[in-house]
Design a protein around this motif. Structure first.
Motif, PDB file in Angstrom:
ATOM      1  N   GLY A 116      42.713  50.878  29.731  1.00  9.62           N
ATOM      2  CA  GLY A 116      42.623  49.731  28.827  1.00  9.62           C
ATOM      3  C   GLY A 116      42.375  50.151  27.390  1.00  9.62           C
ATOM      4  O   GLY A 116      42.999  49.629  26.461  1.00  9.62           O
ATOM      5  N   GLN A 117      41.480  51.127  27.196  1.00  8.85           N
ATOM      6  CA  GLN A 117      41.187  51.618  25.852  1.00  8.85           C
ATOM      7  C   GLN A 117      42.414  52.273  25.215  1.00  8.85           C
ATOM      8  O   GLN A 117      42.584  52.232  23.999  1.00  8.85           O
ATOM      9  N   LEU A 118      43.251  52.864  26.066  1.00  9.14           N
ATOM     10  CA  LEU A 118      44.466  53.522  25.573  1.00  9.14           C
ATOM     11  C   LEU A 118      45.653  52.553  25.483  1.00  9.14           C
ATOM     12  O   LEU A 118      46.764  52.959  25.156  1.00  9.14           O
ATOM     13  N   ASN A 119      45.378  51.283  25.796  1.00  6.38           N
ATOM     14  CA  ASN A 119      46.414  50.243  25.764  1.00  6.38           C
ATOM     15  C   ASN A 119      47.547  50.532  26.756  1.00  6.38           C
ATOM     16  O   ASN A 119      48.693  50.207  26.503  1.00  6.38           O
ATOM     17  N   LEU A 120      47.202  51.137  27.887  1.00  8.04           N
ATOM     18  CA  LEU A 120      48.164  51.408  28.962  1.00  8.04           C
ATOM     19  C   LEU A 120      48.005  50.303  30.005  1.00  8.04           C
ATOM     20  O   LEU A 120      47.426  50.495  31.075  1.00  8.04           O
ATOM     21  N   ARG A 121      48.514  49.128  29.678  1.00  9.35           N
ATOM     22  CA  ARG A 121      48.271  47.936  30.499  1.00  9.35           C
ATOM     23  C   ARG A 121      48.859  48.044  31.900  1.00  9.35           C
ATOM     24  O   ARG A 121      48.239  47.588  32.865  1.00  9.35           O
ATOM     25  N   ASP A 122      50.027  48.633  32.054  1.00  8.53           N
ATOM     26  CA  ASP A 122      50.600  48.792  33.395  1.00  8.53           C
ATOM     27  C   ASP A 122      49.742  49.724  34.238  1.00  8.53           C
ATOM     28  O   ASP A 122      49.485  49.454  35.418  1.00  8.53           O
ATOM     29  N   ASP A 123      49.293  50.816  33.639  1.00  5.06           N
ATOM     30  CA  ASP A 123      48.398  51.740  34.343  1.00  5.06           C
ATOM     31  C   ASP A 123      47.113  51.017  34.736  1.00  5.06           C
ATOM     32  O   ASP A 123      46.631  51.138  35.873  1.00  5.06           O
ATOM     33  N   GLN A 124      46.582  50.270  33.791  1.00  6.01           N
ATOM     34  CA  GLN A 124      45.334  49.559  34.036  1.00  6.01           C
ATOM     35  C   GLN A 124      45.486  48.607  35.221  1.00  6.01           C
ATOM     36  O   GLN A 124      44.613  48.542  36.093  1.00  6.01           O
ATOM     37  N   GLN A 125      46.600  47.889  35.273  1.00  4.42           N
ATOM     38  CA  GLN A 125      46.823  46.951  36.376  1.00  4.42           C
ATOM     39  C   GLN A 125      46.936  47.689  37.707  1.00  4.42           C
ATOM     40  O   GLN A 125      46.382  47.260  38.717  1.00  4.42           O
ATOM     41  N   THR A 126      47.643  48.803  37.709  1.00  3.21           N
ATOM     42  CA  THR A 126      47.777  49.610  38.930  1.00  3.21           C
ATOM     43  C   THR A 126      46.407  50.077  39.408  1.00  3.21           C
ATOM     44  O   THR A 126      46.094  50.005  40.603  1.00  3.21           O
ATOM     45  N   LEU A 127      45.599  50.544  38.483  1.00  4.87           N
ATOM     46  CA  LEU A 127      44.264  51.022  38.835  1.00  4.87           C
ATOM     47  C   LEU A 127      43.367  49.882  39.306  1.00  4.87           C
ATOM     48  O   LEU A 127      42.572  50.052  40.237  1.00  4.87           O
ATOM     49  N   HIS A 128      43.514  48.714  38.709  1.00  5.86           N
ATOM     50  CA  HIS A 128      42.738  47.546  39.145  1.00  5.86           C
ATOM     51  C   HIS A 128      43.127  47.130  40.556  1.00  5.86           C
ATOM     52  O   HIS A 128      42.273  46.686  41.337  1.00  5.86           O
ATOM     53  N   THR A 129      44.396  47.276  40.901  1.00  6.87           N
ATOM     54  CA  THR A 129      44.837  46.962  42.262  1.00  6.87           C
ATOM     55  C   THR A 129      44.091  47.842  43.259  1.00  6.87           C
ATOM     56  O   THR A 129      43.539  47.349  44.251  1.00  6.87           O
ATOM     57  N   SER A 130      44.059  49.138  42.990  1.00  2.00           N
ATOM     58  CA  SER A 130      43.340  50.052  43.874  1.00  2.00           C
ATOM     59  C   SER A 130      41.842  49.763  43.869  1.00  2.00           C
ATOM     60  O   SER A 130      41.187  49.814  44.919  1.00  2.00           O
ATOM     61  N   LEU A 131      41.294  49.457  42.703  1.00  2.00           N
ATOM     62  CA  LEU A 131      39.873  49.131  42.598  1.00  2.00           C
ATOM     63  C   LEU A 131      39.520  47.937  43.478  1.00  2.00           C
ATOM     64  O   LEU A 131      38.528  47.961  44.220  1.00  2.00           O
ATOM     65  N   GLU A 132      40.336  46.907  43.433  1.00  2.00           N
ATOM     66  CA  GLU A 132      40.077  45.718  44.259  1.00  2.00           C
ATOM     67  C   GLU A 132      40.204  46.037  45.744  1.00  2.00           C
ATOM     68  O   GLU A 132      39.446  45.507  46.565  1.00  2.00           O
ATOM     69  N   GLU A 133      41.147  46.890  46.113  1.00  2.04           N
ATOM     70  CA  GLU A 133      41.280  47.308  47.514  1.00  2.04           C
ATOM     71  C   GLU A 133      40.024  48.044  47.969  1.00  2.04           C
ATOM     72  O   GLU A 133      39.545  47.833  49.089  1.00  2.04           O
ATOM     73  N   GLU A 134      39.479  48.896  47.105  1.00  6.67           N
ATOM     74  CA  GLU A 134      38.262  49.630  47.445  1.00  6.67           C
ATOM     75  C   GLU A 134      37.093  48.666  47.618  1.00  6.67           C
ATOM     76  O   GLU A 134      36.278  48.820  48.540  1.00  6.67           O
ATOM     77  N   LYS A 135      36.998  47.676  46.770  1.00  4.32           N
ATOM     78  CA  LYS A 135      35.923  46.690  46.878  1.00  4.32           C
ATOM     79  C   LYS A 135      36.049  45.900  48.179  1.00  4.32           C
ATOM     80  O   LYS A 135      35.036  45.596  48.826  1.00  4.32           O
ATOM     81  N   GLN A 136      37.284  45.564  48.557  1.00  6.35           N
ATOM     82  CA  GLN A 136      37.495  44.835  49.805  1.00  6.35           C
ATOM     83  C   GLN A 136      37.118  45.683  51.016  1.00  6.35           C
ATOM     84  O   GLN A 136      36.542  45.171  51.980  1.00  6.35           O
ATOM     85  N   THR A 137      37.430  46.963  50.966  1.00 15.53           N
ATOM     86  CA  THR A 137      37.044  47.854  52.055  1.00 15.53           C
ATOM     87  C   THR A 137      35.530  47.937  52.159  1.00 15.53           C
ATOM     88  O   THR A 137      34.966  47.887  53.260  1.00 15.53           O
ATOM     89  N   ASP A 138      34.856  48.044  51.033  1.00 13.69           N
ATOM     90  CA  ASP A 138      33.396  48.086  51.026  1.00 13.69           C
ATOM     91  C   ASP A 138      32.825  46.808  51.633  1.00 13.69           C
ATOM     92  O   ASP A 138      31.889  46.861  52.439  1.00 13.69           O
ATOM     93  N   LEU A 139      33.381  45.667  51.273  1.00 16.49           N
ATOM     94  CA  LEU A 139      32.920  44.393  51.820  1.00 16.49           C
ATOM     95  C   LEU A 139      33.149  44.335  53.332  1.00 16.49           C
ATOM     96  O   LEU A 139      32.261  43.906  54.084  1.00 16.49           O
ATOM     97  N   LEU A 140      34.298  44.786  53.785  1.00 13.36           N
ATOM     98  CA  LEU A 140      34.600  44.813  55.215  1.00 13.36           C
ATOM     99  C   LEU A 140      33.582  45.682  55.963  1.00 13.36           C
ATOM    100  O   LEU A 140      33.072  45.299  57.022  1.00 13.36           O
ATOM    101  N   LEU A 141      33.277  46.842  55.410  1.00 10.19           N
ATOM    102  CA  LEU A 141      32.300  47.733  56.042  1.00 10.19           C
ATOM    103  C   LEU A 141      30.911  47.093  56.078  1.00 10.19           C
ATOM    104  O   LEU A 141      30.188  47.216  57.078  1.00 10.19           O
ATOM    105  N   THR A 142      30.543  46.402  55.010  1.00 10.84           N
ATOM    106  CA  THR A 142      29.252  45.712  54.981  1.00 10.84           C
ATOM    107  C   THR A 142      29.187  44.650  56.071  1.00 10.84           C
ATOM    108  O   THR A 142      28.197  44.552  56.802  1.00 10.84           O
ATOM    109  N   GLN A 143      30.241  43.856  56.184  1.00 13.99           N
ATOM    110  CA  GLN A 143      30.269  42.805  57.206  1.00 13.99           C
ATOM    111  C   GLN A 143      30.227  43.398  58.609  1.00 13.99           C
ATOM    112  O   GLN A 143      29.509  42.900  59.479  1.00 13.99           O
TER     113      GLN A 143
END
Length: 156
Positions: A116-143
């Motif tokens: 985001g700081q480098l204004n690489l919006r496509d990269d940022q979106q790709t990384l956010h996709t993976s970030l959200e997947e990781e958060k969902q996995t963490d939530l699944l493990l917690t449950q």
């Protein structure tokens, strides 16, 4: 710095993919085994996303080895051998998997912020996709831990 973060993440995902397979092999609870196998498949996809980003920027995806992930995986191996009984081992596997997930969440958050700081919006979106997947996995493990694994481990 951004490219180095991506290279570290490739190493993290590669190491995690192997570790998840080993964790699934020793897990006894079917839902935990399935979650670990499913996350391994997701990890492979995430690694390929990172490789694509690095190739887009002309950087070598294999340039770094993430030593922090090596250490976390090493601790997981120790834990597996220390805990006796399927219920306790499964609870320990979830705890270890969540430590690994939290490390990935931090790494993806950092890389996405740098993009985001480098204004690489496509990269940022790709990384956010993976970030959200990781958060969902963490939530699944917690449950899974709260509803099924930990109550059996406490009883053991």
């Amino acid at each position: 710095m951004y490219l180095a973060e991506l290279q570290e993440l490739v190493s993290t995902e590669a190491q995690l993919a192997e570790s998840l397979l080993q964790m699934a092999e020793v897990a006894s609870h079917p839902a935990l085994k399935e979650a670990l196998v499913r996350h391994r498949e997701q990890t492979e996809v995430q690694k390929e996303r990172l490789v694509s980003l690095l190739q887009k920027h002309g950087a070598d995806p294999t340039a770094h080895t993430d030593q922090a992930m090596q250490a976390l995986i090493g601790e997981t191996g120790k834990m597996v051998t220390m805990l006796k009984g399927n219920d306790l081992r499964d609870a320990g596997l979830i705890a270890s998997a969540q430590r690994l997930e939290h490390y990935e969440i931090a790494a993806y958050g950092t890389a996405a912020a740098l993009a985001g700081q480098l204004n690489l919006r496509d990269d940022q979106q790709t990384l956010h996709t993976s970030l959200e997947e990781e958060k969902q996995t963490d939530l699944l493990l917690t449950q899974l831990a709260k509803r099924e694994i930990n109550p059996h481990a406490v009883a053991a």
